[in-house]
Design a protein around this motif. Structure first.
Motif, PDB file in Angstrom:
ATOM      1  N   SER A   1      -3.127  17.821  13.902  1.00  0.00           N
ATOM      2  CA  SER A   1      -2.391  17.596  15.499  1.00  0.00           C
ATOM      3  C   SER A   1      -2.127  15.821  15.189  1.00  0.00           C
ATOM      4  N   PHE A   2      -1.159  15.612  16.107  1.00  0.00           N
ATOM      5  CA  PHE A   2      -0.941  14.204  16.257  1.00  0.00           C
ATOM      6  C   PHE A   2      -2.162  13.377  16.626  1.00  0.00           C
ATOM      7  N   LYS A   3      -2.880  13.961  17.361  1.00  0.00           N
ATOM      8  CA  LYS A   3      -4.113  13.238  17.886  1.00  0.00           C
ATOM      9  C   LYS A   3      -5.200  12.987  16.725  1.00  0.00           C
ATOM     10  N   ASP A   4      -5.195  14.122  15.946  1.00  0.00           N
ATOM     11  CA  ASP A   4      -5.943  13.867  14.628  1.00  0.00           C
ATOM     12  C   ASP A   4      -5.634  12.813  13.722  1.00  0.00           C
ATOM     13  N   ALA A   5      -4.270  12.802  13.493  1.00  0.00           N
ATOM     14  CA  ALA A   5      -3.592  11.733  12.611  1.00  0.00           C
ATOM     15  C   ALA A   5      -4.112  10.335  13.272  1.00  0.00           C
ATOM     16  N   ASN A   6      -3.816  10.136  14.480  1.00  0.00           N
ATOM     17  CA  ASN A   6      -4.187   8.829  15.282  1.00  0.00           C
ATOM     18  C   ASN A   6      -5.591   8.508  14.859  1.00  0.00           C
ATOM     19  N   GLU A   7      -6.696   9.510  15.245  1.00  0.00           N
ATOM     20  CA  GLU A   7      -8.115   9.303  14.683  1.00  0.00           C
ATOM     21  C   GLU A   7      -8.189   8.907  13.426  1.00  0.00           C
ATOM     22  N   ALA A   8      -7.617   9.487  12.413  1.00  0.00           N
ATOM     23  CA  ALA A   8      -7.892   9.246  11.201  1.00  0.00           C
ATOM     24  C   ALA A   8      -7.360   7.975  10.546  1.00  0.00           C
ATOM     25  N   ASN A   9      -6.258   7.532  11.286  1.00  0.00           N
ATOM     26  CA  ASN A   9      -5.900   6.093  11.097  1.00  0.00           C
ATOM     27  C   ASN A   9      -6.895   5.014  11.448  1.00  0.00           C
ATOM     28  N   SER A  10      -7.722   5.325  12.386  1.00  0.00           N
ATOM     29  CA  SER A  10      -8.790   4.449  12.705  1.00  0.00           C
ATOM     30  C   SER A  10     -10.002   4.295  11.775  1.00  0.00           C
ATOM     31  N   TRP A  11      -9.916   5.223  10.893  1.00  0.00           N
ATOM     32  CA  TRP A  11     -11.194   5.185   9.982  1.00  0.00           C
ATOM     33  C   TRP A  11     -11.100   3.979   8.915  1.00  0.00           C
ATOM     34  N   LYS A  12     -10.005   3.730   8.404  1.00  0.00           N
ATOM     35  CA  LYS A  12      -9.830   2.638   7.409  1.00  0.00           C
ATOM     36  C   LYS A  12     -10.705   1.412   7.938  1.00  0.00           C
ATOM     37  N   LYS A  13     -10.902   1.214   9.045  1.00  0.00           N
ATOM     38  CA  LYS A  13     -11.770  -0.145   9.192  1.00  0.00           C
ATOM     39  C   LYS A  13     -13.309   0.203   9.434  1.00  0.00           C
ATOM     40  N   LEU A  14     -13.733   1.539   9.446  1.00  0.00           N
ATOM     41  CA  LEU A  14     -15.018   2.042   9.772  1.00  0.00           C
ATOM     42  C   LEU A  14     -15.725   2.260   8.407  1.00  0.00           C
ATOM     43  N   TRP A  15     -15.192   2.183   7.226  1.00  0.00           N
ATOM     44  CA  TRP A  15     -15.675   2.430   6.264  1.00  0.00           C
ATOM     45  C   TRP A  15     -16.470   1.078   5.738  1.00  0.00           C
ATOM     46  N   SER A  16     -17.792   1.511   5.138  1.00  0.00           N
ATOM     47  CA  SER A  16     -18.758   0.125   4.739  1.00  0.00           C
ATOM     48  C   SER A  16     -18.239  -0.258   3.582  1.00  0.00           C
ATOM     49  N   LYS A  17     -17.640   0.458   2.712  1.00  0.00           N
ATOM     50  CA  LYS A  17     -17.143   0.000   1.449  1.00  0.00           C
ATOM     51  C   LYS A  17     -15.508   0.294   1.566  1.00  0.00           C
ATOM     52  N   PRO A  18     -14.878  -0.892   1.640  1.00  0.00           N
ATOM     53  CA  PRO A  18     -13.380  -0.737   1.868  1.00  0.00           C
ATOM     54  C   PRO A  18     -12.691  -0.216   0.796  1.00  0.00           C
ATOM     55  N   GLU A  19     -13.286  -0.135  -0.534  1.00  0.00           N
ATOM     56  CA  GLU A  19     -12.525   0.717  -1.653  1.00  0.00           C
ATOM     57  C   GLU A  19     -12.586   2.235  -1.713  1.00  0.00           C
ATOM     58  N   ARG A  20     -13.561   2.605  -0.484  1.00  0.00           N
ATOM     59  CA  ARG A  20     -13.620   3.977  -0.230  1.00  0.00           C
ATOM     60  C   ARG A  20     -12.473   4.504   0.557  1.00  0.00           C
ATOM     61  N   ALA A  21     -11.845   3.576   1.380  1.00  0.00           N
ATOM     62  CA  ALA A  21     -10.963   3.700   2.422  1.00  0.00           C
ATOM     63  C   ALA A  21      -9.360   4.324   1.856  1.00  0.00           C
ATOM     64  N   ALA A  22      -8.957   5.286   2.518  1.00  0.00           N
ATOM     65  CA  ALA A  22      -7.462   5.737   1.965  1.00  0.00           C
ATOM     66  C   ALA A  22      -6.436   4.614   2.408  1.00  0.00           C
ATOM     67  N   SER A  23      -5.281   4.575   1.735  1.00  0.00           N
ATOM     68  CA  SER A  23      -4.540   3.790   2.032  1.00  0.00           C
ATOM     69  C   SER A  23      -3.383   4.295   2.989  1.00  0.00           C
ATOM     70  N   TRP A  24      -3.251   5.507   2.903  1.00  0.00           N
ATOM     71  CA  TRP A  24      -2.157   6.317   3.817  1.00  0.00           C
ATOM     72  C   TRP A  24      -2.178   6.198   5.245  1.00  0.00           C
ATOM     73  N   ASP A  25      -1.131   6.165   5.795  1.00  0.00           N
ATOM     74  CA  ASP A  25      -0.869   6.282   7.312  1.00  0.00           C
ATOM     75  C   ASP A  25      -0.845   7.685   7.945  1.00  0.00           C
ATOM     76  N   TRP A  26      -1.808   8.058   8.168  1.00  0.00           N
ATOM     77  CA  TRP A  26      -1.976   9.400   8.682  1.00  0.00           C
ATOM     78  C   TRP A  26      -0.752   9.824   9.790  1.00  0.00           C
ATOM     79  N   VAL A  27      -0.302   8.978  10.551  1.00  0.00           N
ATOM     80  CA  VAL A  27       0.756   9.181  11.611  1.00  0.00           C
ATOM     81  C   VAL A  27       2.077   9.316  10.960  1.00  0.00           C
ATOM     82  N   ARG A  28       2.256   8.551   9.914  1.00  0.00           N
ATOM     83  CA  ARG A  28       3.443   8.874   9.090  1.00  0.00           C
ATOM     84  C   ARG A  28       3.665   9.901   8.525  1.00  0.00           C
ATOM     85  N   LEU A  29       2.370  10.352   7.688  1.00  0.00           N
ATOM     86  CA  LEU A  29       2.459  11.807   7.194  1.00  0.00           C
ATOM     87  C   LEU A  29       2.642  12.709   7.986  1.00  0.00           C
ATOM     88  N   TYR A  30       1.995  12.752   9.234  1.00  0.00           N
ATOM     89  CA  TYR A  30       2.237  13.783  10.203  1.00  0.00           C
ATOM     90  C   TYR A  30       3.725  13.977  10.469  1.00  0.00           C
TER      91      TYR A  30
END
Length: 185
Positions: free
Chosen positions: A44-73
């Protein structure tokens, strides 16, 4: 469904076919992973928005994906949306993982373009990939695909993880891994 019959479907019929197929795959996977108490749905759009916030929550930045979930949605709901494979994984109402993919027009390859698990909901850590690959294999097999591709791995660690699941790396002329491939039986 055989290729001739599939190719004769209208766009609306193709959308309906894949929507029903995704629902069937989701219910099957939920039953097969019943002990985990997961619930699968389209993203859902709500899921995509939530997943976009994950980038800054990874303790190791190299584990964060670079894609924009809202754009992909928006892209997956738009062009080629009929053949999309999108899946959100939830447990106890919390979002644990997302995946976007697309069946090739000829239905011989299922490409998974974006796959990520939540860095904060850890109850399914180590299982999100297994659930996703199981669902993708089922979806691809029902469509008569010959291969599944995991495109643009996030890091060398992801490449090694995908290799441990039976996927073989495919490289370009610079020896960069472009995707990993699994041939279906």
């Amino acid at each position: 469904m055989d290729a001739d019959r599939y190719n004769s479907l209208s766009y609306k019929q193709t959308c309906s076919y894949h929507e029903k197929l995704r629902e069937s795959v989701f219910r099957t996977v939920e039953k097969d992973f019943d002990a985990l108490g997961i619930r699968l749905s389209e993203i859902s759009f709500k899921d995509a928005n939530e997943a976009n916030s994950w980038k800054k929550l990874w303790s190791k930045p190299e584990r964060a994906a670079s894609w924009d979930w809202v754009r992909l949605y928006n892209e997956y709901r738009g062009r080629g949306g009929a053949r999309r494979f999108d899946m959100a994984i939830r447990r106890s109402g919390a979002l644990h993982g997302l995946c976007y993919g697309m069946m090739e027009r000829n239905r011989l390859v299922l490409r998974l373009h974006a796959l990520e698990r939540s860095p904060v909901n850890h109850e399914l850590a180590g299982k999100v990939l297994d659930i996703t690959l199981y669902a993708a294999d089922l979806y691809a097999t029902i469509n008569g695909a010959h291969e599944i591709w995991l495109c643009d791995p996030v890091s060398p660690a992801h490449t090694r993880l995908y290799q441990s699941k039976g996927y073989s790396p495919v490289t370009n002329w610079r020896d960069d891994v472009t995707h990993l491939m699994l041939r279906l039986k």
